[in-house]
Design a protein around this motif. Structure first.
Motif, mmCIF file in Angstrom:
data_model
loop_
_atom_site.group_PDB
_atom_site.id
_atom_site.type_symbol
_atom_site.label_atom_id
_atom_site.label_comp_id
_atom_site.label_asym_id
_atom_site.label_seq_id
_atom_site.Cartn_x
_atom_site.Cartn_y
_atom_site.Cartn_z
ATOM 1 N N LEU A 142 66.236 -4.126 -21.494
ATOM 2 C CA LEU A 142 66.533 -2.798 -20.965
ATOM 3 C C LEU A 142 67.653 -2.099 -21.725
ATOM 4 N N LEU A 143 68.602 -2.872 -22.234
ATOM 5 C CA LEU A 143 69.786 -2.305 -22.883
ATOM 6 C C LEU A 143 69.678 -2.449 -24.395
ATOM 7 N N SER A 144 70.228 -1.481 -25.129
ATOM 8 C CA SER A 144 70.103 -1.513 -26.592
ATOM 9 C C SER A 144 71.258 -2.233 -27.281
ATOM 10 N N ARG A 145 72.463 -2.215 -26.721
ATOM 11 C CA ARG A 145 73.614 -2.818 -27.394
ATOM 12 C C ARG A 145 73.654 -4.345 -27.354
ATOM 13 N N PRO A 146 73.359 -4.979 -26.217
ATOM 14 C CA PRO A 146 73.379 -6.457 -26.210
ATOM 15 C C PRO A 146 72.223 -7.030 -27.020
ATOM 16 N N ASP A 147 72.372 -8.300 -27.401
ATOM 17 C CA ASP A 147 71.305 -9.001 -28.119
ATOM 18 C C ASP A 147 70.141 -9.329 -27.192
ATOM 19 N N GLY A 148 70.418 -9.432 -25.910
ATOM 20 C CA GLY A 148 69.389 -9.674 -24.910
ATOM 21 C C GLY A 148 69.849 -9.117 -23.576
ATOM 22 N N SER A 149 68.923 -8.642 -22.772
ATOM 23 C CA SER A 149 69.310 -8.106 -21.465
ATOM 24 C C SER A 149 68.174 -8.313 -20.478
#
Length: 192
Positions: A37-44
């Motif tokens: 869902l999120l673009s900044r983390p490596d995984g979300s």
């Protein structure tokens, strides 16, 4: 039996605790998961369990501060942010439990001298928060591609005043229960 379930559902809706009906006894509330869902983390991942919702982001493996560096494995950090306010003693205790669970399954030896950070944001808490956090953390670690020896999941169990086992209790049931125990199982996470 159907009338009992409808009455139970109406009572929960009127009290504002839980909106979807479920059979009395040992049954789980509806749960859902969405990854990436999120673009900044490596995984979300977002994990919803009844009306309890947690958003998780995983950063890493990445560079680690020299002071936190472990020479033979990755440093795992868990940050739990409450819906409002600053983290208190309860959040720090949950952070420790989640970190211990993640450390037991993450293959940190494959990434020595790095950092893996799991950030959990409570969106809503309607009971069984620790289990929902564990499930969100696992799904975010999977989304980030962090190597693990197994998947894990969490389920909360409580005993009510009559000694009846309540599976996946709501916040109201947790307050009324005499004992609550969060149990996390290593193995396959079903239903996502």
């Amino acid at each position: 039996m159907e009338g009992v379930m409808q009455t139970d559902a109406k009572m929960r809706t009127e009290s504002g605790a839980e909106s979807s009906p479920r059979a009395p006894g040992c049954s789980l509330r509806h749960f859902a998961c969405e990854q990436n869902l999120l673009s900044r983390p490596d995984g979300s991942a977002s994990f919803l369990q009844g009306d309890t919702s947690v958003l998780a982001g995983v950063y890493g493996p990445a560079e680690v501060k020299v002071s936190k560096e472990i020479f033979n494995k990755a440093t795992l950090e868990v940050i739990l942010r409450p819906k409002i306010g600053l983290p208190g003693v309860a959040e720090k205790s949950r952070e420790r439990l989640i970190r211990n669970t993640c450390e037991a399954v993450v293959l940190g030896a494959l990434h020595p001298r790095t950092s893996i950070t799991v950030v959990l944001q409570v969106v809503s808490d309607a009971g069984s928060l620790l289990a929902c956090c564990l499930n969100a953390a696992c799904m975010a670690l999977v989304d980030a591609g962090v190597p693990m020896r197994a998947l894990f999941c969490g389920v909360t169990c409580a005993l009510d005043s009559e000694g009846t086992l309540v599976l996946d209790p709501t916040a109201k049931q947790e307050k009324c229960g005499t004992e609550a125990a969060d149990v996390h199982h290593q193995g396959a996470l079903l239903g996502c």
